[in-house]
Design a protein around this motif. Structure first.
Motif, PDB file in Angstrom:
ATOM      1  N   GLY A   1       0.811  -1.214   0.000  1.00 32.55           N
ATOM      2  CA  GLY A   1       0.000   0.000   0.000  1.00 32.55           C
ATOM      3  C   GLY A   1       0.838   1.253   0.000  1.00 32.55           C
ATOM      4  O   GLY A   1       1.691   1.444   0.867  1.00 32.55           O
ATOM      5  N   SER A   2       0.607   2.120  -0.967  1.00 34.76           N
ATOM      6  CA  SER A   2       1.340   3.372  -1.086  1.00 34.76           C
ATOM      7  C   SER A   2       0.485   4.534  -0.597  1.00 34.76           C
ATOM      8  O   SER A   2      -0.638   4.731  -1.069  1.00 34.76           O
ATOM      9  CB  SER A   2       1.731   3.601  -2.552  1.00 34.76           C
ATOM     10  N   SER A   3       0.982   5.300   0.372  1.00 31.26           N
ATOM     11  CA  SER A   3       0.308   6.479   0.898  1.00 31.26           C
ATOM     12  C   SER A   3      -1.094   6.118   1.397  1.00 31.26           C
ATOM     13  O   SER A   3      -1.232   5.345   2.334  1.00 31.26           O
ATOM     14  CB  SER A   3       0.276   7.581  -0.170  1.00 31.26           C
ATOM     15  N   MET A   4      -2.153   6.626   0.743  1.00 32.65           N
ATOM     16  CA  MET A   4      -3.495   6.238   1.158  1.00 32.65           C
ATOM     17  C   MET A   4      -3.691   4.729   1.071  1.00 32.65           C
ATOM     18  O   MET A   4      -4.430   4.125   1.860  1.00 32.65           O
ATOM     19  CB  MET A   4      -4.558   6.933   0.303  1.00 32.65           C
ATOM     20  N   GLY A   5      -2.999   4.099   0.138  1.00 28.80           N
ATOM     21  CA  GLY A   5      -3.067   2.655   0.015  1.00 28.80           C
ATOM     22  C   GLY A   5      -2.580   1.938   1.264  1.00 28.80           C
ATOM     23  O   GLY A   5      -3.006   0.824   1.559  1.00 28.80           O
ATOM     24  N   GLY A   6      -1.673   2.594   2.011  1.00 27.42           N
ATOM     25  CA  GLY A   6      -1.261   2.041   3.282  1.00 27.42           C
ATOM     26  C   GLY A   6      -2.410   2.007   4.270  1.00 27.42           C
ATOM     27  O   GLY A   6      -2.589   1.032   5.012  1.00 27.42           O
ATOM     28  N   TRP A   7      -3.194   3.083   4.293  1.00 27.54           N
ATOM     29  CA  TRP A   7      -4.390   3.129   5.143  1.00 27.54           C
ATOM     30  C   TRP A   7      -5.379   2.046   4.720  1.00 27.54           C
ATOM     31  O   TRP A   7      -5.897   1.294   5.562  1.00 27.54           O
ATOM     32  CB  TRP A   7      -5.024   4.512   5.045  1.00 27.54           C
ATOM     33  N   ILE A   8      -5.615   1.928   3.412  1.00 26.40           N
ATOM     34  CA  ILE A   8      -6.521   0.903   2.910  1.00 26.40           C
ATOM     35  C   ILE A   8      -6.008  -0.492   3.301  1.00 26.40           C
ATOM     36  O   ILE A   8      -6.786  -1.361   3.715  1.00 26.40           O
ATOM     37  CB  ILE A   8      -6.676   0.997   1.382  1.00 26.40           C
ATOM     38  N   GLY A   9      -4.704  -0.702   3.207  1.00 27.46           N
ATOM     39  CA  GLY A   9      -4.134  -1.985   3.581  1.00 27.46           C
ATOM     40  C   GLY A   9      -4.351  -2.318   5.044  1.00 27.46           C
ATOM     41  O   GLY A   9      -4.652  -3.466   5.402  1.00 27.46           O
ATOM     42  N   LEU A  10      -4.203  -1.331   5.908  1.00 30.07           N
ATOM     43  CA  LEU A  10      -4.438  -1.542   7.335  1.00 30.07           C
ATOM     44  C   LEU A  10      -5.904  -1.864   7.609  1.00 30.07           C
ATOM     45  O   LEU A  10      -6.212  -2.709   8.454  1.00 30.07           O
ATOM     46  CB  LEU A  10      -4.006  -0.293   8.117  1.00 30.07           C
ATOM     47  N   LEU A  11      -6.798  -1.212   6.889  1.00 23.63           N
ATOM     48  CA  LEU A  11      -8.226  -1.507   7.044  1.00 23.63           C
ATOM     49  C   LEU A  11      -8.557  -2.908   6.546  1.00 23.63           C
ATOM     50  O   LEU A  11      -9.355  -3.629   7.160  1.00 23.63           O
ATOM     51  CB  LEU A  11      -9.054  -0.466   6.282  1.00 23.63           C
ATOM     52  N   LEU A  12      -7.936  -3.321   5.447  1.00 22.57           N
ATOM     53  CA  LEU A  12      -8.159  -4.676   4.942  1.00 22.57           C
ATOM     54  C   LEU A  12      -7.644  -5.718   5.934  1.00 22.57           C
ATOM     55  O   LEU A  12      -8.268  -6.760   6.128  1.00 22.57           O
ATOM     56  CB  LEU A  12      -7.453  -4.847   3.592  1.00 22.57           C
ATOM     57  N   ALA A  13      -6.517  -5.422   6.558  1.00 22.14           N
ATOM     58  CA  ALA A  13      -5.969  -6.343   7.560  1.00 22.14           C
ATOM     59  C   ALA A  13      -6.933  -6.510   8.718  1.00 22.14           C
ATOM     60  O   ALA A  13      -7.015  -7.584   9.319  1.00 22.14           O
ATOM     61  CB  ALA A  13      -4.618  -5.828   8.046  1.00 22.14           C
ATOM     62  N   ARG A  14      -7.666  -5.461   9.019  1.00 21.14           N
ATOM     63  CA  ARG A  14      -8.646  -5.513  10.108  1.00 21.14           C
ATOM     64  C   ARG A  14      -9.944  -6.179   9.663  1.00 21.14           C
ATOM     65  O   ARG A  14     -10.554  -6.940  10.414  1.00 21.14           O
ATOM     66  CB  ARG A  14      -8.929  -4.082  10.590  1.00 21.14           C
ATOM     67  N   ASP A  15     -10.339  -5.926   8.413  1.00 20.91           N
ATOM     68  CA  ASP A  15     -11.637  -6.395   7.927  1.00 20.91           C
ATOM     69  C   ASP A  15     -11.618  -7.819   7.374  1.00 20.91           C
ATOM     70  O   ASP A  15     -12.616  -8.533   7.466  1.00 20.91           O
ATOM     71  CB  ASP A  15     -12.163  -5.454   6.836  1.00 20.91           C
ATOM     72  N   MET A  16     -10.521  -8.213   6.745  1.00 22.57           N
ATOM     73  CA  MET A  16     -10.456  -9.543   6.140  1.00 22.57           C
ATOM     74  C   MET A  16      -9.081 -10.173   6.390  1.00 22.57           C
ATOM     75  O   MET A  16      -8.338 -10.458   5.456  1.00 22.57           O
ATOM     76  CB  MET A  16     -10.780  -9.471   4.635  1.00 22.57           C
ATOM     77  N   PRO A  17      -8.725 -10.383   7.666  1.00 23.76           N
ATOM     78  CA  PRO A  17      -7.382 -10.879   8.008  1.00 23.76           C
ATOM     79  C   PRO A  17      -7.052 -12.226   7.376  1.00 23.76           C
ATOM     80  O   PRO A  17      -5.873 -12.524   7.151  1.00 23.76           O
ATOM     81  CB  PRO A  17      -7.418 -10.968   9.538  1.00 23.76           C
ATOM     82  N   GLU A  18      -8.079 -13.023   7.095  1.00 22.49           N
ATOM     83  CA  GLU A  18      -7.829 -14.338   6.509  1.00 22.49           C
ATOM     84  C   GLU A  18      -7.283 -14.254   5.088  1.00 22.49           C
ATOM     85  O   GLU A  18      -6.728 -15.222   4.558  1.00 22.49           O
ATOM     86  CB  GLU A  18      -9.115 -15.169   6.514  1.00 22.49           C
ATOM     87  N   ARG A  19      -7.403 -13.081   4.451  1.00 21.41           N
ATOM     88  CA  ARG A  19      -6.912 -12.897   3.086  1.00 21.41           C
ATOM     89  C   ARG A  19      -5.618 -12.105   3.031  1.00 21.41           C
ATOM     90  O   ARG A  19      -5.151 -11.752   1.950  1.00 21.41           O
ATOM     91  CB  ARG A  19      -7.982 -12.187   2.229  1.00 21.41           C
ATOM     92  N   VAL A  20      -5.033 -11.790   4.178  1.00 23.29           N
ATOM     93  CA  VAL A  20      -3.797 -11.012   4.210  1.00 23.29           C
ATOM     94  C   VAL A  20      -2.663 -11.875   4.752  1.00 23.29           C
ATOM     95  O   VAL A  20      -2.701 -12.330   5.892  1.00 23.29           O
ATOM     96  CB  VAL A  20      -3.948  -9.748   5.077  1.00 23.29           C
ATOM     97  N   ALA A  21      -1.635 -12.102   3.913  1.00 22.02           N
ATOM     98  CA  ALA A  21      -0.479 -12.904   4.312  1.00 22.02           C
ATOM     99  C   ALA A  21       0.674 -12.035   4.775  1.00 22.02           C
ATOM    100  O   ALA A  21       1.557 -12.490   5.507  1.00 22.02           O
ATOM    101  CB  ALA A  21      -0.027 -13.777   3.148  1.00 22.02           C
ATOM    102  N   GLY A  22       0.681 -10.785   4.352  1.00 23.20           N
ATOM    103  CA  GLY A  22       1.752  -9.868   4.718  1.00 23.20           C
ATOM    104  C   GLY A  22       1.408  -8.469   4.231  1.00 23.20           C
ATOM    105  O   GLY A  22       0.492  -8.293   3.409  1.00 23.20           O
ATOM    106  N   LEU A  23       2.139  -7.482   4.750  1.00 23.92           N
ATOM    107  CA  LEU A  23       1.839  -6.088   4.412  1.00 23.92           C
ATOM    108  C   LEU A  23       3.121  -5.286   4.294  1.00 23.92           C
ATOM    109  O   LEU A  23       3.988  -5.356   5.167  1.00 23.92           O
ATOM    110  CB  LEU A  23       0.939  -5.476   5.488  1.00 23.92           C
TER     111      LEU A  23
END
Length: 247
Positions: A97-119
């Protein structure tokens, strides 16, 4: 080749993906950026050389996707990202995630952790509507946004930033720095010391706030918000490789 995904909200999301083996990589762009940006294209070439699946896409109101930018907000772009990952990838993904994408990535980690292997975040800007835009506005500008619904601000990256009341108010519903933030997977934060858009203190605060057993912050002296020199690109690739190796 650009393809389109129609979401349940009726938005058409432009995307490009390549096949590969193992955990895939998903690039999350920044505010008003698109999937044709330098980092998104460079990382696709890197993924192709590594034989890894890779997805890049445009949020609604960005790039080739449908809708007007001014009508969007963090919640909309989060839904776009969630829809793209659910429909276009398989299994846990490494998010970049770049800039705002970093925020989106953190939200995805919270919302769908089963689909996140790394950040991996690049100049992450979590909560930037609240800790960046809003405090920097004058009282008159704030009143204009609340009364008229929007305000145009100059940008060194091209067209003015249109800050809307919807963007500000919706951002408050998606804050990550004011509530627990667990990142139970390999996480790498990358930050330039010469970034005039995301203060160095934000990166330090994110590292201190988040919890996780495999988390690092790397500072690059002299790197600006674009973080797109050859050295920065190689660091992004090395960080993705490190995260993939630790999964």
């Amino acid at each position: 080749m650009t393809e389109f995904l129609e979401t349940t909200q009726g938005r058409k999301i432009a995307y490009s993906r390549i096949p590969g083996e193992g955990p895939g990589i998903v690039f999350l762009g920044g505010f008003k950026s698109d999937m044709q940006g330098t980092k998104a294209i460079w990382l696709e070439d890197w993924a192709r050389r590594q034989g890894r699946p890779y997805l890049r896409f445009d949020y609604s109101g960005h790039g080739e996707s449908s809708c007007r930018f001014e009508d969007g907000c963090i919640g909309d772009w989060l839904i776009d990202a969630r829809s793209a990952i659910a429909a276009l990838t398989e299994g846990p993904q490494v998010l970049v995630g770049s800039s705002m994408g970093g925020w989106i990535g953190l939200l995805l980690a919270r919302d769908m952790p089963e689909r996140v292997a790394g950040l991996i975040t690049i100049a992450a800007a979590p909560d930037f509507t609240e800790q960046g835009f809003w405090p920097e506005l004058s009282e008159e500008q704030r009143e204009t946004i609340m009364r008229e619904g929007q305000l145009a601000l100059p940008s060194e990256y091209g067209d003015p930033y249109v800050i809307t009341r919807k963007l500000i108010e919706d951002g408050r519903n998606h804050l990550v720095m004011s509530r627990p933030l667990d990142l139970p997977f390999p996480t790498r934060f990358l930050q330039g010391t010469a970034d005039n858009d995301v203060p160095l203190e934000w990166a330090s605060a994110l590292l201190a706030h988040a919890t996780g057993t495999d988390m690092r912050l790397t500072l690059v002296k002299g790197a600006d918000h674009r973080f797109s020199t050859d050295e920065c690109m190689e660091l992004i690739g090395a960080s993705v490789a490190e995260v993939l190796a630790r999964i």
